[in-house]
Design an enzyme around this catalytic site. Structure first.
Site, short mmCIF file in Angstrom:
data_model
loop_
_atom_site.label_atom_id
_atom_site.label_comp_id
_atom_site.label_asym_id
_atom_site.label_seq_id
_atom_site.Cartn_x
_atom_site.Cartn_y
_atom_site.Cartn_z
CB CYS A 1 22.21 51.28 35.35
SG CYS A 1 22.69 49.57 34.96
CB CYS B 1 21.49 45.99 41.09
SG CYS B 1 20.37 45.92 39.66
#
Length: 281
Positions: free
Chosen positions: A92, A206
């Site tokens: 992440c 992302c």
């Protein structure tokens, strides 16, 4: 991206005592980390994996830095104690750019983080103008500033916090049809910037966003290339675990911090990544 080149794997274990079924713990706020897992499976197909999705904390992009750092470090500390992983991968960008240092202070384990592929995109752009799509929290991090200053000298980097892409990616994995218009609406703030029409390369900062790459390609048009860090992350994990033995004695697990019944709606998608045991943390 590892904490140190030490044979210690934390909690008093060493590589000599590491069990072959000790898993890789792959952590994300939701399902975005599956893009990293897909690449990791190609390099380490026999490695046992626990995929941890902090669905109760989703989305990270709208949270404060203090919230994210405390939450990620706390969760990974408890998960590492429970699951005894050989390595933790924070799949992440938002969590990595904010909490990676704190996690490394908490865990005596190899830690691999995720950072925007700015270096790669800066080398690829022909127009000298490239874009960065991530969450709003990632866009404002000094870590991103440092990468730009280090690798994008003489180039123009345009940033946009596209928080709206995260729920679209989550919905797509649940089987929803995602319209190109919805994706275009979420990213229009990038191309409407000054020099936005010159963008020829976009960094997907992302891990959720590659799940929407077909829609992103349709929204941006055929002359824009996309790069993300999933392959590089997988290579880094494989390098750190080189020479270690693997044995999958039980089905790989997907763990959620959220509602298990809702998580089971992802069962078909998770099974495509060999995650067949869904449990609550």
């Amino acid at each position: 991206m590892d904490k140190k080149n030490s044979p210690s794997t934390g909690f008093g274990r060493t590589e000599e005592t590491l069990r072959p079924d000790s898993p890789i713990l792959l952590f994300d706020s939701g399902v975005g980390g599956l893009t990293v897992l897909g690449e990791l499976r190609k390099l380490l197909p026999q490695a046992p994996v626990i995929y941890a999705a902090d669905m109760a904390g989703l989305p990270y992009g709208t949270k404060s830095e203090a919230e994210i750092a405390a939450r990620v470090a706390g969760l990974l500390g408890r998960m590492a104690e429970r699951y005894q992983p050989r390595l933790v991968c924070i799949a992440c960008n938002t969590a990595s750019t904010i909490a990676l240092g704190m996690v490394r202070d908490v865990l005596e384990l190899p830690i691999v983080g995720t950072v925007p592929a700015i270096k790669t995109a800066a080398a690829l752009t022909k127009t000298g103008v490239f874009g960065l799509l991530g969450t709003e929290a990632t866009m404002r991090q000094a870590y991103v500033d440092d990468l730009e200053h280090q690798f994008a000298v003489g180039k123009r980097l345009l940033r946009h916090g596209a928080n709206g892409l995260v729920p679209l990616a989550e919905a797509k994995l649940r089987g929803a049809t995602i319209s190109v218009d919805a994706v275009a609406q979420a990213v229009k703030g990038l191309v409407l910037q000054h020099h936005g029409g010159e963008i020829d390369t976009v960094v997907l900062a992302c891990t959720h966003f590659p799940l929407l790459e077909p829609e992103l390609r349709a929204a941006f048009g055929p002359n824009v290339a996309f790069v993300d860090g999933s392959q590089g992350i997988a290579r880094r994990v494989a390098h750190l675990l080189e020479g270690q033995g693997f044995a999958r004695t039980t089905p790989d697990r997907a763990v959620t911090t959220g509602d298990l019944a809702d998580f089971r709606r992802l069962e078909d998608a998770l099974s495509r990544f060999d995650l067949c045991d869904l449990i609550a943390f």
